[in-house]
Design an enzyme around this catalytic site. Structure first.
Site, PDB file in Angstrom:
ATOM      1  N   GLY A 182     -10.338  27.294 -17.847  1.00 35.80           N
ATOM      2  CA  GLY A 182     -11.493  26.732 -17.149  1.00 35.80           C
ATOM      3  C   GLY A 182     -12.689  27.648 -17.300  1.00 35.80           C
ATOM      4  O   GLY A 182     -12.611  28.667 -17.993  1.00 35.80           O
ATOM      5  N   ASP A 236     -15.186  31.550 -12.543  1.00 32.20           N
ATOM      6  CA  ASP A 236     -15.202  31.241 -11.103  1.00 32.20           C
ATOM      7  C   ASP A 236     -14.458  29.961 -10.731  1.00 32.20           C
ATOM      8  O   ASP A 236     -14.690  29.394  -9.685  1.00 32.20           O
ATOM      9  CB  ASP A 236     -16.650  31.109 -10.576  1.00 32.20           C
ATOM     10  CG  ASP A 236     -17.439  32.377 -10.799  1.00 32.20           C
ATOM     11  OD1 ASP A 236     -16.808  33.442 -10.892  1.00 32.20           O
ATOM     12  OD2 ASP A 236     -18.668  32.298 -10.872  1.00 32.20           O
ATOM     13  N   CYS A 237     -13.575  29.476 -11.609  1.00 31.22           N
ATOM     14  CA  CYS A 237     -12.892  28.227 -11.281  1.00 31.22           C
ATOM     15  C   CYS A 237     -11.594  28.477 -10.518  1.00 31.22           C
ATOM     16  O   CYS A 237     -10.878  27.544 -10.166  1.00 31.22           O
ATOM     17  CB  CYS A 237     -12.614  27.407 -12.540  1.00 31.22           C
ATOM     18  SG  CYS A 237     -11.295  28.098 -13.562  1.00 31.22           S
ATOM     19  N   GLY A 238     -11.298  29.742 -10.259  1.00 24.90           N
ATOM     20  CA  GLY A 238     -10.100  30.031  -9.459  1.00 24.90           C
ATOM     21  C   GLY A 238      -8.869  30.350 -10.286  1.00 24.90           C
ATOM     22  O   GLY A 238      -7.752  30.281  -9.792  1.00 24.90           O
ATOM     23  N   LYS A 239      -9.072  30.734 -11.556  1.00 26.45           N
ATOM     24  CA  LYS A 239      -7.926  31.022 -12.424  1.00 26.45           C
ATOM     25  C   LYS A 239      -7.087  32.180 -11.905  1.00 26.45           C
ATOM     26  O   LYS A 239      -5.863  32.116 -11.903  1.00 26.45           O
ATOM     27  CB  LYS A 239      -8.404  31.362 -13.841  1.00 26.45           C
ATOM     28  CG  LYS A 239      -8.927  30.186 -14.612  1.00 26.45           C
ATOM     29  CD  LYS A 239      -9.289  30.591 -16.041  1.00 26.45           C
ATOM     30  CE  LYS A 239     -10.335  31.686 -16.083  1.00 26.45           C
ATOM     31  NZ  LYS A 239     -11.616  31.320 -15.461  1.00 26.45           N
ATOM     32  N   SER A 240      -7.767  33.242 -11.473  1.00 27.71           N
ATOM     33  CA  SER A 240      -7.017  34.425 -11.048  1.00 27.71           C
ATOM     34  C   SER A 240      -6.266  34.148  -9.745  1.00 27.71           C
ATOM     35  O   SER A 240      -5.156  34.644  -9.548  1.00 27.71           O
ATOM     36  CB  SER A 240      -7.955  35.624 -10.892  1.00 27.71           C
ATOM     37  OG  SER A 240      -8.524  35.938 -12.148  1.00 27.71           O
ATOM     38  N   ASP A 295      -3.534  37.253 -17.398  1.00 32.02           N
ATOM     39  CA  ASP A 295      -4.886  36.878 -16.988  1.00 32.02           C
ATOM     40  C   ASP A 295      -5.866  37.294 -18.090  1.00 32.02           C
ATOM     41  O   ASP A 295      -5.541  38.131 -18.927  1.00 32.02           O
ATOM     42  CB  ASP A 295      -5.232  37.559 -15.657  1.00 32.02           C
ATOM     43  CG  ASP A 295      -6.348  36.822 -14.921  1.00 32.02           C
ATOM     44  OD1 ASP A 295      -6.678  35.674 -15.298  1.00 32.02           O
ATOM     45  OD2 ASP A 295      -6.909  37.394 -13.964  1.00 32.02           O
ATOM     46  N   GLU A 296      -7.056  36.712 -18.072  1.00 30.83           N
ATOM     47  CA  GLU A 296      -8.068  36.980 -19.105  1.00 30.83           C
ATOM     48  C   GLU A 296      -7.500  36.721 -20.496  1.00 30.83           C
ATOM     49  O   GLU A 296      -7.787  37.445 -21.458  1.00 30.83           O
ATOM     50  CB  GLU A 296      -8.596  38.425 -19.007  1.00 30.83           C
ATOM     51  CG  GLU A 296      -9.073  38.855 -17.620  1.00 30.83           C
ATOM     52  CD  GLU A 296     -10.334  38.135 -17.147  1.00 30.83           C
ATOM     53  OE1 GLU A 296     -10.911  37.336 -17.934  1.00 30.83           O
ATOM     54  OE2 GLU A 296     -10.737  38.352 -15.985  1.00 30.83           O
ATOM     55  N   ALA A 297      -6.724  35.650 -20.601  1.00 30.14           N
ATOM     56  CA  ALA A 297      -6.009  35.369 -21.855  1.00 30.14           C
ATOM     57  C   ALA A 297      -6.953  34.980 -22.984  1.00 30.14           C
ATOM     58  O   ALA A 297      -6.555  34.964 -24.151  1.00 30.14           O
ATOM     59  CB  ALA A 297      -4.981  34.264 -21.631  1.00 30.14           C
TER      60      ALA A 297
END
Ligand code: ZN
Length: 252
Positions: free
Chosen positions: A40, A43-47, A117-119
């Site tokens: 996404g 700031d879409c809430g991935k983490s 994360d940060e893939a």
């Protein structure tokens, strides 16, 4: 001839897994592992989702490894704006993720799943290593990353995960453009203008922690920020009514 599973079973597998392993494989590996990619805009809430998946998995008694990239804090972590955070292992472009996992096994630790994360910053090779871990070592992989860079192009890691993942999911967008439409694109902003050319800058997931590439000077870095826009306002280069009028913000 490969025996064909009953149609109902196939449909159920399709729905739940996104892939249908051969019958023989299912017997050998009753719980096939999966590579799932959530993507996404900033700031879409991935983490937050990454930490939620980790929580759900560990509650089932499974052991995970959290990986991230582009974290220069010295204490790598996956953190979300809702205040959750967990320590993570920092990857760089040279890290072989397979060796990382095998080293943990050699040290006597269980690794049932990976949270990455940060893939978007993975190399294509690393995305392939993740797929190999899924297929050959039965490690579940949940990867989370940005879809596109400031030029609206897929990040390399994102592209390879699109190509390889068993399941690709767009994260429910929580971030809106200033106009109220869903924000889909990450605009790079210098001064009051949207910038569409230039070196790919390392983008962290949260605006205050944006990390420009080392190649850029500190002065340039300080001037760069990112803003999520809808496609139309990205194209027009319009950043919204505040702090200055939209008319002053057009690119050309
Ligand atoms: Zn808009």
């Amino acid at each position: 001839m490969t025996p064909t599973p009953p149609a109902g079973q196939l449909a159920a597998l399709d729905a739940s897994l996104g892939v249908v392993p051969a019958a023989g494989d299912r017997r050998r590996h009753p719980a096939p592992a999966h590579l799932v990619f959530f993507h996404g805009p900033m700031d879409c809430g991935k983490s937050t989702l990454a930490l939620q998946v980790d929580h759900n998995q560990s509650r089932q008694g499974r052991h995970g490894l959290l990986l991230t990239q582009g974290d220069r804090s010295g204490t790598p972590q996956i953190s979300s704006r809702v205040g959750l955070q967990r320590a993570a292992i920092e990857l760089n472009a040279d890290t072989d993720v397979r060796l990382l996992v095998r080293d943990r096994w050699a040290a006597g630790h269980r690794v049932d799943y990976l949270i990455v994360d940060e893939a978007q910053f993975l190399t294509g090779e690393q995305a392939e290593q993740l797929a190999e871990l899924v297929d050959e070592s039965h490690v579940d992989v949940y990867a989370f990353g940005l879809t596109t860079d400031f030029r609206t192009r897929l990040f390399p890691g994102t592209q390879r995960l699109f190509e390889l993942a068993d399941d690709v999911q767009r994260v429910q967008v929580e971030v809106l453009c200033w106009c109220g439409l869903p924000g889909l694109l990450n605009a790079r902003v210098v001064g009051d203008a949207v910038v569409r050319e230039g070196a790919t800058v390392v983008v962290a997931d949260t605006a205050p922690a944006l990390q420009p590439a080392a190649a850029e000077s500190a002065a340039e870095a300080a001037a760069v920020r990112y803003q999520v826009l809808c496609r139309r306002h990205f194209s027009r280069g319009q950043l919204g009514p505040a702090p200055t009028g939209p008319g002053q913000l057009a690119l050309r």
